[in-house]
Design a protein around this motif. Structure first.
Motif, PDB file in Angstrom:
ATOM      1  N   VAL A  56      36.500   2.982  41.784  1.00 50.82           N
ATOM      2  CA  VAL A  56      37.653   2.219  41.617  1.00 50.82           C
ATOM      3  C   VAL A  56      37.023   1.111  39.979  1.00 50.82           C
ATOM      4  O   VAL A  56      37.807   1.254  39.150  1.00 50.82           O
ATOM      5  N   GLU A  57      36.113   0.830  40.334  1.00 46.94           N
ATOM      6  CA  GLU A  57      35.684  -0.873  38.731  1.00 46.94           C
ATOM      7  C   GLU A  57      35.328   0.289  37.747  1.00 46.94           C
ATOM      8  O   GLU A  57      34.881   0.166  36.298  1.00 46.94           O
ATOM      9  N   ARG A  58      34.473   1.435  38.408  1.00 52.74           N
ATOM     10  CA  ARG A  58      34.348   2.550  36.671  1.00 52.74           C
ATOM     11  C   ARG A  58      35.782   2.779  36.216  1.00 52.74           C
ATOM     12  O   ARG A  58      36.250   2.984  35.126  1.00 52.74           O
ATOM     13  N   SER A  59      36.600   3.268  36.759  1.00 56.58           N
ATOM     14  CA  SER A  59      38.119   3.883  36.342  1.00 56.58           C
ATOM     15  C   SER A  59      38.863   2.431  35.409  1.00 56.58           C
ATOM     16  O   SER A  59      39.376   2.465  34.694  1.00 56.58           O
ATOM     17  N   GLU A  60      38.911   1.344  36.549  1.00 59.78           N
ATOM     18  CA  GLU A  60      39.087   0.107  35.947  1.00 59.78           C
ATOM     19  C   GLU A  60      38.447   0.111  34.514  1.00 59.78           C
ATOM     20  O   GLU A  60      39.217  -0.537  33.664  1.00 59.78           O
ATOM     21  N   SER A  61      37.116  -0.065  34.817  1.00 59.43           N
ATOM     22  CA  SER A  61      36.162  -0.723  33.224  1.00 59.43           C
ATOM     23  C   SER A  61      36.844   0.477  32.144  1.00 59.43           C
ATOM     24  O   SER A  61      37.237  -0.024  31.202  1.00 59.43           O
ATOM     25  N   GLU A  62      36.391   2.037  32.571  1.00 57.02           N
ATOM     26  CA  GLU A  62      37.221   2.180  30.954  1.00 57.02           C
ATOM     27  C   GLU A  62      38.967   2.249  31.156  1.00 57.02           C
ATOM     28  O   GLU A  62      38.440   2.148  29.575  1.00 57.02           O
ATOM     29  N   ALA A  63      39.821   2.117  31.229  1.00 56.77           N
ATOM     30  CA  ALA A  63      40.760   0.948  31.425  1.00 56.77           C
ATOM     31  C   ALA A  63      41.259   0.585  30.571  1.00 56.77           C
ATOM     32  O   ALA A  63      42.149   0.688  29.429  1.00 56.77           O
ATOM     33  N   ALA A  64      40.008  -0.366  30.720  1.00 53.98           N
ATOM     34  CA  ALA A  64      40.022  -2.032  29.944  1.00 53.98           C
ATOM     35  C   ALA A  64      39.462  -1.765  28.447  1.00 53.98           C
ATOM     36  O   ALA A  64      39.765  -2.353  27.253  1.00 53.98           O
ATOM     37  N   LEU A  65      38.277  -0.806  28.580  1.00 56.46           N
ATOM     38  CA  LEU A  65      38.373  -0.009  27.105  1.00 56.46           C
ATOM     39  C   LEU A  65      39.052   0.650  25.514  1.00 56.46           C
ATOM     40  O   LEU A  65      38.462  -0.138  25.031  1.00 56.46           O
ATOM     41  N   LEU A 137      33.249  -6.192  33.635  1.00 59.06           N
ATOM     42  CA  LEU A 137      33.691  -5.200  34.344  1.00 59.06           C
ATOM     43  C   LEU A 137      32.914  -4.292  35.046  1.00 59.06           C
ATOM     44  O   LEU A 137      33.602  -3.135  35.557  1.00 59.06           O
ATOM     45  N   ALA A 138      31.846  -4.264  35.105  1.00 57.74           N
ATOM     46  CA  ALA A 138      31.210  -3.556  36.014  1.00 57.74           C
ATOM     47  C   ALA A 138      30.568  -3.868  36.190  1.00 57.74           C
ATOM     48  O   ALA A 138      29.378  -4.910  35.294  1.00 57.74           O
ATOM     49  N   ASN A 139      28.965  -3.667  37.569  1.00 55.55           N
ATOM     50  CA  ASN A 139      27.983  -4.842  38.304  1.00 55.55           C
ATOM     51  C   ASN A 139      27.005  -3.623  38.267  1.00 55.55           C
ATOM     52  O   ASN A 139      26.885  -2.266  38.101  1.00 55.55           O
ATOM     53  N   ALA A 140      26.009  -4.031  38.400  1.00 58.84           N
ATOM     54  CA  ALA A 140      24.894  -2.946  38.043  1.00 58.84           C
ATOM     55  C   ALA A 140      24.547  -2.083  37.418  1.00 58.84           C
ATOM     56  O   ALA A 140      24.781  -0.680  37.377  1.00 58.84           O
ATOM     57  N   VAL A 141      24.682  -2.518  35.318  1.00 58.90           N
ATOM     58  CA  VAL A 141      24.839  -1.667  34.547  1.00 58.90           C
ATOM     59  C   VAL A 141      23.082  -2.204  33.743  1.00 58.90           C
ATOM     60  O   VAL A 141      22.889  -2.644  33.925  1.00 58.90           O
ATOM     61  N   SER A 142      22.971  -0.954  33.992  1.00 61.42           N
ATOM     62  CA  SER A 142      21.296  -1.031  33.332  1.00 61.42           C
ATOM     63  C   SER A 142      21.563  -0.867  31.707  1.00 61.42           C
ATOM     64  O   SER A 142      20.803  -1.804  31.182  1.00 61.42           O
ATOM     65  N   ALA A 143      22.308  -0.009  31.223  1.00 61.45           N
ATOM     66  CA  ALA A 143      22.668  -0.147  29.319  1.00 61.45           C
ATOM     67  C   ALA A 143      23.887   0.457  29.102  1.00 61.45           C
ATOM     68  O   ALA A 143      24.786   1.026  29.783  1.00 61.45           O
ATOM     69  N   LEU A 144      24.714  -0.274  27.566  1.00 57.93           N
ATOM     70  CA  LEU A 144      25.265   0.250  26.814  1.00 57.93           C
ATOM     71  C   LEU A 144      25.352   0.925  25.960  1.00 57.93           C
ATOM     72  O   LEU A 144      24.780   0.114  25.026  1.00 57.93           O
ATOM     73  N   HIS A 145      26.155   2.396  25.173  1.00 56.13           N
ATOM     74  CA  HIS A 145      25.719   2.847  24.315  1.00 56.13           C
ATOM     75  C   HIS A 145      26.814   3.189  23.695  1.00 56.13           C
ATOM     76  O   HIS A 145      27.970   3.367  24.310  1.00 56.13           O
ATOM     77  N   VAL A 146      27.142   2.294  22.542  1.00 56.47           N
ATOM     78  CA  VAL A 146      28.176   2.506  21.333  1.00 56.47           C
ATOM     79  C   VAL A 146      27.581   2.948  20.358  1.00 56.47           C
ATOM     80  O   VAL A 146      27.340   2.683  19.664  1.00 56.47           O
ATOM     81  N   ARG A 147      28.536   4.206  19.834  1.00 60.47           N
ATOM     82  CA  ARG A 147      28.420   4.375  18.706  1.00 60.47           C
ATOM     83  C   ARG A 147      29.615   4.990  18.208  1.00 60.47           C
ATOM     84  O   ARG A 147      30.881   4.301  18.524  1.00 60.47           O
ATOM     85  N   TYR A 148      29.581   4.884  16.706  1.00 67.92           N
ATOM     86  CA  TYR A 148      31.199   4.658  15.862  1.00 67.92           C
ATOM     87  C   TYR A 148      31.169   5.963  14.622  1.00 67.92           C
ATOM     88  O   TYR A 148      30.322   6.075  13.843  1.00 67.92           O
ATOM     89  N   TRP A 149      32.335   6.036  14.651  1.00 74.25           N
ATOM     90  CA  TRP A 149      32.565   8.001  14.076  1.00 74.25           C
ATOM     91  C   TRP A 149      33.437   6.875  12.674  1.00 74.25           C
ATOM     92  O   TRP A 149      34.162   6.327  12.727  1.00 74.25           O
ATOM     93  N   GLY A 150      32.780   6.973  11.574  1.00 75.88           N
ATOM     94  CA  GLY A 150      33.265   6.908  10.293  1.00 75.88           C
ATOM     95  C   GLY A 150      32.172   6.862   8.654  1.00 75.88           C
ATOM     96  O   GLY A 150      31.233   7.070   8.764  1.00 75.88           O
TER      97      GLY A 150
END
Length: 197
Positions: A56-65, A137-150
């Motif tokens: 549930v936490e994952r799906s809510e976080s993905e929807a918010a993102l 948005l989420a607990n117990a997260v070790s890392a976030l990876h973001v990449r950008y196209w363009g």
């Protein structure tokens, strides 16, 4: 003969000490088996409940993102980001029920939580500056990876500065379990020719 019959009848009326010990031992074994089964069942229920909470936490976080990044605006400097964090201005509905320009920062904090910091951006002279808000948005997260196209050359970049990229790729790595599947988000205000660096 009558005396002998009465003596045999009195012997069969009660249980012997050995019979009582056997029954007590059997009841003890039965209790151990039942308590082990109940304990195992409760642990399984707790694991299943925790897994459902993570889903549930994952799906809510993905929807918010998806909601925030798809509404990224090119004004106010556009998007500034690195592999592990990003800042942008987006359109979103806040607690007053109105849609506002909101300055957003996303990253993993020191407590290993995926944190979203936001502040309504008022036009100069329209309203006093608000204090920033923070949502987890989420607990117990070790890392976030973001990449950008363009950018030039067109392709995936680990950093971005300037307009809105054509696509965001966001992946969350939890402390335990498998990494979330990368979500690809196309902003509505994407500028295909914006320069990202």
């Amino acid at each position: 003969m009558r005396g002998c019959v009465r003596a045999d009848a009195s012997r069969q009326a009660g249980f012997t000490l050995l019979e009582m010990l056997v029954v007590t031992a059997l009841l003890g074994l039965l209790f151990l088996m039942l308590s082990g089964g109940i304990t195992l069942g409760l642990r399984g229920w707790a694991r299943q409940h925790a897994e459902q909470d993570r889903i549930v936490e994952r799906s809510e976080s993905e929807a918010a993102l998806r909601k925030l990044l798809s509404s990224a605006l090119a004004d106010d400097g556009g998007v500034t980001g690195a592999d592990d964090r990003l800042a942008l201005t987006t359109l979103t509905r806040v607690s007053d029920g109105m849609v506002h320009d909101v300055k957003v920062g996303l990253g993993v904090d020191r407590a290993h939580r995926l944190a979203l910091r936001w502040q309504v951006r008022h036009r100069p002279g329209c309203a006093p500056e608000e204090r920033p808000h923070e949502e987890i948005l989420a607990n117990a997260v070790s890392a976030l990876h973001v990449r950008y196209w363009g950018g030039t050359p067109a392709g995936w970049h680990d950093t971005w500065s300037g307009g809105v990229p054509a696509l965001f790729g966001v992946r969350v790595i939890p402390e335990h379990g498998r990494p979330w599947t990368e979500i690809i988000i196309k902003p509505l205000g994407a500028d295909e020719n914006s320069d990202g660096s």
